[in-house]
Write a protein that holds these residues in place. Structure first.
Motif: not given
Ligand SMILES: N[C@@H](CCC(=O)N[C@@H](CS)C(=O)NCC(=O)O)C(=O)O
Length: 233
Positions: A104-112, A133-139, A187-193
């Motif tokens: 999903t990351f490679d076929t959506l987030c990367y092209p964006w 931003i939506g992609g990283y919320i999914m992550l 604020d959107r990605n506390p854990k990924l931060t």
């Protein structure tokens, strides 16, 4: 990196997909020879090794058939060196989740992200910003499930998804500097931060993720390959 190894990597400096393989080589202590491919003038070796896609990375392992596609190479290396730093979780369902997430990351987030970098239209860049931003919320949600409260997607140390997403950390940092857009915000990605901090503190990540200048050169190379704009009247 040494010469005359049985493992050779065709790559282009600055490519996040190539960075993934460098992560695996380091984590698994695999000796390799690196062969740089000029994206403006692709070598015979690349065209022969990956004739259909003509992209890096490509792994040449002794007399085996050349292997392309970063995710495929990662799994291959994990299978031939299963005892040193295993990358995928041992649980089949979690393994499947990781593969789906990577796909999903490679076929959506990367092209964006790629389009964001080269688009000349402010409106499109704003649309892409929201999509990324939506992609990283999914992550963020996936991180919560896979990490189980630990520092990495892989748990206590870097695993498959840390490499898949972490290989782009140089690029997200570059976007923050050049385009003033940070895909990972507290604020959107506390854990990924927190995860991002753990990644930058990891010796292997710091040693394989390219620096700002390398990203700038890569961006200029991509721009130079774009068709020129028609002259405006
Ligand atoms: N899905 C591929 C993507 C590889 C890719 O896009 N490589 C780029 C460099 S970042 C490339 O070689 N592009 C050359 C081209 O498309 O002509 C992978 O995971 O390896």
């Amino acid at each position: 990196m040494t010469q005359n190894c049985e493992m050779k990597l065709l790559g282009s400096v600055g490519s996040a997909f190539v960075t993934r393989i460098l992560f695996v080589f380091k984590l698994k202590s695999i000796e390799y020879e690196y062969i740089e491919v000029d994206q403006r003038n692709k070598s015979e070796l690349l065209l022969k090794s990956n004739p259909t896609l003509q992209r890096v990375p490509v792994l040449l392992h002794a007399d085996e058939h050349p292997i392309s596609e970063s995710l495929v190479i990662m799994e291959y290396l994990d299978e031939i060196r299963p005892d040193i730093h295993p990358l995928l979780p041992s649980n089949p369902s979690e393994r499947a989740q990781c593969r789906l997430l990577a796909y999903t990351f490679d076929t959506l987030c990367y092209p964006w992200m790629k389009e964001f970098m080269i688009t000349r239209e402010a409106k499109r860049r704003e649309e892409l910003t929201q999509l990324i931003i939506g992609g990283y919320i999914m992550l963020e949600e996936a991180f919560e499930k896979l990490s189980k409260g630990k520092a990495f997607f892989g748990g206590d140390d870097i695993g498959y998804m840390d490499i898949v997403v972490g290989s782009f950390l140089g690029w997200t940092k570059f976007y923050a500097t050049i385009f003033n857009f940070n895909a990972i915000e507290e604020d959107r990605n506390p854990k990924l931060t927190k995860w991002e901090k753990s990644m930058w503190s990891h010796e292997v990540a710091r040693s394989v993720i390219p620096n700002h200048e390398t990203h700038m050169d890569f961006l200029n190379m991509i721009i130079s390959k774009l068709p020129s704009l028609p002259d405006s009247a």
